[in-house]
Scaffold this motif. Sequence first.
Motif, mmCIF file in Angstrom:
data_model
loop_
_atom_site.group_PDB
_atom_site.id
_atom_site.type_symbol
_atom_site.label_atom_id
_atom_site.label_comp_id
_atom_site.label_asym_id
_atom_site.label_seq_id
_atom_site.Cartn_x
_atom_site.Cartn_y
_atom_site.Cartn_z
ATOM 1 N N ARG A 251 0.835 -1.211 0.000
ATOM 2 C CA ARG A 251 0.000 0.000 0.000
ATOM 3 C C ARG A 251 0.867 1.257 0.000
ATOM 4 N N MET A 252 1.949 1.233 0.792
ATOM 5 C CA MET A 252 2.830 2.399 0.857
ATOM 6 C C MET A 252 3.517 2.648 -0.488
ATOM 7 N N LEU A 253 4.009 1.593 -1.114
ATOM 8 C CA LEU A 253 4.673 1.748 -2.415
ATOM 9 C C LEU A 253 3.696 2.249 -3.471
ATOM 10 N N ARG A 254 2.470 1.720 -3.449
ATOM 11 C CA ARG A 254 1.449 2.162 -4.405
ATOM 12 C C ARG A 254 1.100 3.628 -4.166
ATOM 13 N N ALA A 255 0.975 4.024 -2.886
ATOM 14 C CA ALA A 255 0.673 5.420 -2.569
ATOM 15 C C ALA A 255 1.783 6.341 -3.069
ATOM 16 N N MET A 256 3.033 5.954 -2.853
ATOM 17 C CA MET A 256 4.162 6.768 -3.319
ATOM 18 C C MET A 256 4.123 6.936 -4.838
ATOM 19 N N ARG A 257 3.872 5.840 -5.537
ATOM 20 C CA ARG A 257 3.862 5.866 -6.999
ATOM 21 C C ARG A 257 2.707 6.730 -7.530
ATOM 22 N N THR A 258 1.513 6.519 -7.009
ATOM 23 C CA THR A 258 0.367 7.268 -7.529
ATOM 24 C C THR A 258 0.431 8.741 -7.143
ATOM 25 N N ARG A 259 0.971 9.048 -5.978
ATOM 26 C CA ARG A 259 1.116 10.459 -5.584
ATOM 27 C C ARG A 259 2.139 11.158 -6.464
ATOM 28 N N ARG A 260 3.193 10.466 -6.820
ATOM 29 C CA ARG A 260 4.195 11.035 -7.735
ATOM 30 C C ARG A 260 3.558 11.290 -9.100
ATOM 31 N N GLN A 261 2.737 10.345 -9.569
ATOM 32 C CA GLN A 261 2.061 10.519 -10.850
ATOM 33 C C GLN A 261 1.081 11.686 -10.791
ATOM 34 N N LEU A 262 0.351 11.798 -9.689
ATOM 35 C CA LEU A 262 -0.601 12.897 -9.528
ATOM 36 C C LEU A 262 0.123 14.234 -9.577
ATOM 37 N N ALA A 263 1.255 14.340 -8.908
ATOM 38 C CA ALA A 263 2.022 15.582 -8.900
ATOM 39 C C ALA A 263 2.540 15.931 -10.297
ATOM 40 N N GLY A 264 2.703 14.942 -11.145
ATOM 41 C CA GLY A 264 3.220 15.166 -12.486
ATOM 42 C C GLY A 264 2.172 15.542 -13.517
ATOM 43 N N LEU A 265 0.897 15.495 -13.146
ATOM 44 C CA LEU A 265 -0.151 15.849 -14.102
ATOM 45 C C LEU A 265 -0.151 17.348 -14.353
ATOM 46 N N ASP A 266 -0.499 17.727 -15.597
ATOM 47 C CA ASP A 266 -0.589 19.159 -15.882
ATOM 48 C C ASP A 266 -1.942 19.691 -15.398
ATOM 49 N N ASP A 267 -2.091 21.002 -15.418
ATOM 50 C CA ASP A 267 -3.297 21.631 -14.869
ATOM 51 C C ASP A 267 -4.573 21.199 -15.588
ATOM 52 N N ARG A 268 -4.496 20.963 -16.896
ATOM 53 C CA ARG A 268 -5.678 20.513 -17.644
ATOM 54 C C ARG A 268 -6.131 19.138 -17.165
ATOM 55 N N MET A 269 -5.177 18.249 -16.968
ATOM 56 C CA MET A 269 -5.518 16.901 -16.489
ATOM 57 C C MET A 269 -6.099 16.961 -15.079
ATOM 58 N N LEU A 270 -5.503 17.796 -14.230
ATOM 59 C CA LEU A 270 -6.041 17.937 -12.868
ATOM 60 C C LEU A 270 -7.449 18.494 -12.903
ATOM 61 N N ALA A 271 -7.705 19.462 -13.807
ATOM 62 C CA ALA A 271 -9.051 20.036 -13.932
ATOM 63 C C ALA A 271 -10.049 18.965 -14.364
ATOM 64 N N ASP A 272 -9.625 18.057 -15.251
ATOM 65 C CA ASP A 272 -10.497 16.957 -15.674
ATOM 66 C C ASP A 272 -10.890 16.071 -14.497
ATOM 67 N N LEU A 273 -10.002 15.984 -13.496
ATOM 68 C CA LEU A 273 -10.264 15.172 -12.300
ATOM 69 C C LEU A 273 -10.898 15.992 -11.178
#
Length: 76
Positions: free
Chosen positions: A27-49
């Motif tokens: 769970r910790m490794l998955r959280a680290m990976r997905t949080r890193r991916q979330l931080a890498g999204l551009d503003d348009r992608m974040l707005a879509d979410l």
Amino acid sequence: MQTTTMPAGALATATMHTLSFGAALGRMLRAMRTRRQLAGLDDRMLADLAISRADAMREARRAPWDTAPSDRRRRA
């Protein structure tokens, strides 16, 4: 040479704790990976979410062991 045996209940408990540790580590490794991916999204992608850049960065800064869902509505 003397050998020691572990009672069956103790072995089951040790196995359960090992599996729990492995699941928690996963769970910790998955959280680290997905949080890193979330931080890498551009503003348009974040707005879509429907996630603001500030929310994405707040999530990305969370500790790996902090895997409980955050309640973004409390901050709104």
